[in-house]
Design a protein around this motif. Sequence first.
Motif, short mmCIF file in Angstrom:
data_model
loop_
_atom_site.label_atom_id
_atom_site.label_comp_id
_atom_site.label_asym_id
_atom_site.label_seq_id
_atom_site.Cartn_x
_atom_site.Cartn_y
_atom_site.Cartn_z
N UNK A 1 -46.87 -45.97 8.82
CA UNK A 1 -46.81 -46.20 7.38
C UNK A 1 -46.77 -47.70 7.09
N UNK A 2 -47.12 -48.05 5.87
CA UNK A 2 -47.07 -49.46 5.47
C UNK A 2 -45.65 -50.00 5.51
N UNK A 3 -44.67 -49.17 5.23
CA UNK A 3 -43.27 -49.59 5.22
C UNK A 3 -42.83 -50.05 6.61
N UNK A 4 -43.29 -49.33 7.62
CA UNK A 4 -42.88 -49.63 9.00
C UNK A 4 -43.85 -50.52 9.75
N UNK A 5 -44.86 -51.05 9.08
CA UNK A 5 -45.87 -51.88 9.74
C UNK A 5 -45.22 -53.11 10.38
N UNK A 6 -45.43 -53.27 11.67
CA UNK A 6 -44.95 -54.39 12.47
C UNK A 6 -43.43 -54.53 12.44
N UNK A 7 -42.75 -53.46 12.12
CA UNK A 7 -41.29 -53.46 12.07
C UNK A 7 -40.76 -52.83 13.36
N UNK A 8 -39.81 -53.47 13.99
CA UNK A 8 -39.28 -52.96 15.26
C UNK A 8 -37.87 -52.41 15.09
N UNK A 9 -37.58 -51.87 13.91
CA UNK A 9 -36.22 -51.38 13.64
C UNK A 9 -36.05 -49.90 13.97
N UNK A 10 -37.08 -49.25 14.51
CA UNK A 10 -36.95 -47.83 14.84
C UNK A 10 -36.58 -47.66 16.31
N UNK A 11 -35.33 -47.30 16.54
CA UNK A 11 -34.84 -47.05 17.90
C UNK A 11 -35.09 -45.58 18.23
N UNK A 12 -35.81 -45.36 19.31
CA UNK A 12 -36.15 -44.00 19.72
C UNK A 12 -34.93 -43.35 20.36
N UNK A 13 -34.56 -42.20 19.84
CA UNK A 13 -33.50 -41.41 20.46
C UNK A 13 -34.11 -40.46 21.48
N UNK A 14 -35.20 -39.80 21.09
CA UNK A 14 -35.89 -38.87 21.99
C UNK A 14 -37.38 -38.87 21.63
N UNK A 15 -38.22 -38.92 22.63
CA UNK A 15 -39.66 -38.93 22.42
C UNK A 15 -40.32 -38.08 23.49
#
Length: 181
Positions: free
Chosen positions: A91-105
């Motif tokens: 999404x445009x909101x998350x573009x180039x943003x590294x604030x999403x910490x993966x809990x499970x993938x």
Amino acid sequence: MNIKTVFRSFYAAIIFIITLILIWTSIVKAQEVLQANHVQPRSFSLQSNEKIEYRLSSQRSKSDQNIYVHIPNQGYIVKISCAHYLQDICTDVDNQNQSRKILNLDLVAYKHNVYIKNLKYINTETMQQKAIQYTEQQIRDFYNTDIQNLKYQLFSMVLFSLFALYVSFRVLRNFKSFLAK
């Protein structure tokens, strides 16, 4: 042997090498298209813990529309095309943003194509958790779409390879006059 002849020899070698690379790439991609129905998917999972943390970032610029799973300050470990995830992950909101910490993938890989099956992450700025899931059929549809796109790319690559082969043949047939020009 003068500089002009050396240059022309080098130029001919480059033409032959590029032709071989184009033909080889066309063959490999054709095999990938032909074997697409017989590829068995592989699954693997990633989970952040105290020792290792995985982050999710996406890039929406036209030249590089990809999702990256990376370890902070160490580079990415998985690169996934944004084409199928434009509504919820890229999404445009998350573009180039590294604030999403993966809990499970959970990932599914069909040879070189990797797709997200399940994703659970926390936004470290807002502390909101989000979970996204895709069915096996959706993932298979993503793969089929990518193979269809590859068929169109393969067609143009084969045409370009045939043209390069024609040029190489012409150079070889008149090699002495090619060097003397």
